[in-house]
Design a protein around this motif. Structure first.
Motif, short mmCIF file in Angstrom:
data_model
loop_
_atom_site.label_atom_id
_atom_site.label_comp_id
_atom_site.label_asym_id
_atom_site.label_seq_id
_atom_site.Cartn_x
_atom_site.Cartn_y
_atom_site.Cartn_z
N PRO A 319 76.71 46.51 46.61
CA PRO A 319 75.93 47.10 47.76
C PRO A 319 76.38 48.46 48.00
CG PRO A 319 77.73 45.55 48.43
CD PRO A 319 77.86 45.44 46.79
N PHE A 320 75.36 49.06 48.74
CA PHE A 320 76.13 50.47 49.30
C PHE A 320 75.21 50.59 50.58
CE2 PHE A 320 72.05 51.53 46.86
CZ PHE A 320 71.41 51.94 47.89
N GLU A 321 75.86 51.54 51.32
CA GLU A 321 75.13 51.46 52.76
C GLU A 321 75.47 52.91 53.08
OE1 GLU A 321 74.65 49.55 57.18
OE2 GLU A 321 75.39 48.23 55.45
N GLY A 322 74.59 53.76 54.18
CA GLY A 322 74.98 54.85 54.51
C GLY A 322 73.97 55.08 55.85
N THR A 323 74.63 55.94 56.76
CA THR A 323 73.56 56.17 57.84
C THR A 323 73.18 57.69 58.05
OG1 THR A 323 75.37 56.70 59.39
CG2 THR A 323 74.84 54.41 59.27
N ALA A 324 72.01 57.80 58.72
CA ALA A 324 71.55 59.02 58.96
C ALA A 324 70.94 59.17 60.65
CB ALA A 324 70.68 59.59 58.12
N THR A 325 70.67 60.37 61.03
CA THR A 325 70.30 60.50 62.47
C THR A 325 68.70 61.08 62.28
OG1 THR A 325 72.51 60.64 63.50
CG2 THR A 325 70.71 61.28 64.50
N ILE A 326 68.05 60.59 62.96
CA ILE A 326 66.48 61.23 63.21
C ILE A 326 66.30 61.47 64.49
CG2 ILE A 326 64.14 60.88 62.97
CD1 ILE A 326 64.60 58.54 60.97
N LYS A 327 66.18 62.80 64.68
CA LYS A 327 65.77 63.48 66.03
C LYS A 327 64.13 63.36 66.17
CE LYS A 327 69.46 67.05 65.57
NZ LYS A 327 69.58 68.26 65.76
N VAL A 328 63.93 62.94 67.40
CA VAL A 328 62.61 62.48 67.89
C VAL A 328 62.14 63.42 69.04
CG1 VAL A 328 60.96 61.18 68.64
CG2 VAL A 328 62.93 60.37 67.10
N ILE A 329 61.10 64.33 69.10
CA ILE A 329 60.89 65.22 70.05
C ILE A 329 59.97 64.37 70.94
CG2 ILE A 329 59.30 67.10 70.38
CD1 ILE A 329 59.75 68.20 67.85
N ASP A 330 60.27 64.23 72.09
CA ASP A 330 59.48 63.55 73.25
C ASP A 330 58.27 64.07 73.50
OD1 ASP A 330 59.29 61.35 74.78
OD2 ASP A 330 60.89 61.88 76.22
N ARG A 331 57.32 63.17 73.82
CA ARG A 331 55.84 63.50 74.31
C ARG A 331 56.02 64.09 75.66
NH1 ARG A 331 51.79 61.36 71.51
NH2 ARG A 331 52.18 59.94 69.88
N PRO A 332 55.64 65.28 75.96
CA PRO A 332 55.76 65.78 77.27
C PRO A 332 54.96 64.76 78.40
CG PRO A 332 55.02 67.52 75.71
CD PRO A 332 54.95 65.98 75.17
N GLY A 333 55.75 64.75 79.57
CA GLY A 333 55.16 63.96 80.59
C GLY A 333 55.29 62.26 80.31
#
Length: 336
Positions: A319-333
């Motif tokens: 088995p293998f595993e790794g992580t990554a970060t996803i940035k999310v642009i929030d909707r205005p309002g």
């Protein structure tokens, strides 16, 4: 001719040691899948004397190195097995000293051990590499001083008898004042596959709610000694989202136009292998490419960012595993 002649005694010595171990194990009734004298507590007086060597371990010597059991550092019992360069000696890359033993690895998944790297007198390890090898293939290595406790290397898929070797190797040419040491202790073999730590890169790694794509492309890089071509794509997931595999992932971009489908399918089938192994970050280490459905990933990603796990298995079940970060642009309002 001199080099060829010099290798003959080593090969014969390894062959003799191999059969000697088999005879001892067969005679004593000891089962395989374990190290003999795994913590180096049993010793004998070796040559040149005085030199305390570990019983049940063979050794390859080089006149610019030395090796013996010592109590300067240990994690299990009174001794560890140490390999070290001799200060003031000249070295060339590839010169080495080692201990080795033949072990039946049938049904086993992991080799565990402790190690410590240092230098005398400076304490700064350099110019050499400590490594654990199976059949001359490095599965673990270190070049920085310090303790390496509870280390694990995967041996999933191996069966029958194999040579496990603990080695210290010169990386640089020169004459070094310091003596560079690696000490080994507490070796074990046990069932179960150790999870490899993979490096994960996602493209794009930023999601915009006003822009919708088709794919999230994932680049998977494995630790040294493992081949990304051995990744079983059918097992790869991002959280619980399965990767899209096979030629289909490369031709779906044309699926909205009926006239593009036959051409795209032929092109995808011809290029799927070429496009699944790349060097995306140009560091000389290949990555395996898989793709995930954009909408499925966007559904689990939350602003401002989300860390996701990508996991899978090699063809041999490791088995293998790794992580990554996803940035999310929030909707205005958007209400939070």
């Amino acid at each position: 001719m001199i080099q060829v002649s010099a290798k003959v005694p080593i090969i014969r010595a390894r062959a003799v040691a191999y059969w000697a171990v088999l005879v001892v194990l067969g005679w004593s009734g000891v089962c395989g899948a374990q190290f003999l004298n795994s913590s180096f507590e049993a010793t004998y007086a070796g040559l040149p004397s005085p030199r305390l060597l570990p019983s049940d371990w063979s050794h390859l010597d080089n006149p610019s190195f030395n090796s013996y059991c010592t109590d300067i550092w240990q994690t299990d019992g009174a001794y560890s097995a140490c390999l070290f360069s001799l200060g003031g000696k000249s070295f060339k890359p590839g010169q080495c000293q080692s201990f080795y033993q033949y072990v039946d690895l049938t049904g086993m998944g992991v080799i565990g051990f402790d190690a410590m790297l240092t230098a005398n007198p400076s304490g700064v390890f350099a110019h050499f590499e400590a490594s654990l090898l199976v059949d001359d293939v490095p599965l673990w290595s270190a070049t920085v001083e310090g303790e390496y406790l509870n280390q694990e290397v995967s041996i999933a898929g191996l069966s029958d008898w194999h040579m496990v070797e603990l080695r210290l190797t010169a990386l640089d040419s020169g004459t070094f004042t310091d003596s560079y040491w690696v000490c080994w202790d507490n070796l074990s073999v046990f069932e179960g596959a150790s999870t490899l730590e993979a490096a994960i890169d996602l493209d794009p790694d930023t999601l915009n709610p006003f822009l919708h794509g088709r794919w999230i492309t994932c680049y998977i890089e494995l630790p040294e000694g493992y081949d990304v071509a051995q990744i079983d794509e059918s097992t790869v997931t991002l959280e619980e989202i399965a990767a899209v595999t096979g030629p289909d992932r490369w031709m779906r971009m044309w699926s909205r136009w009926w006239w593009g489908r036959p051409w795209a399918w032929r092109w995808a089938c011809a290029n799927v292998s070429r496009r699944t192994i790349v060097d995306h970050d140009r560091d000389g280490i290949p990555e395996r490419v898989v793709r995930f459905d954009w909408a499925a990933v966007a559904a689990i990603a939350q602003a401002p960012q989300t860390t996701v796990a990508v996991a899978g298995e090699l063809l041999d079940g490791t088995p293998f595993e790794g992580t990554a970060t996803i940035k999310v642009i929030d909707r205005p309002g958007k209400k939070k």
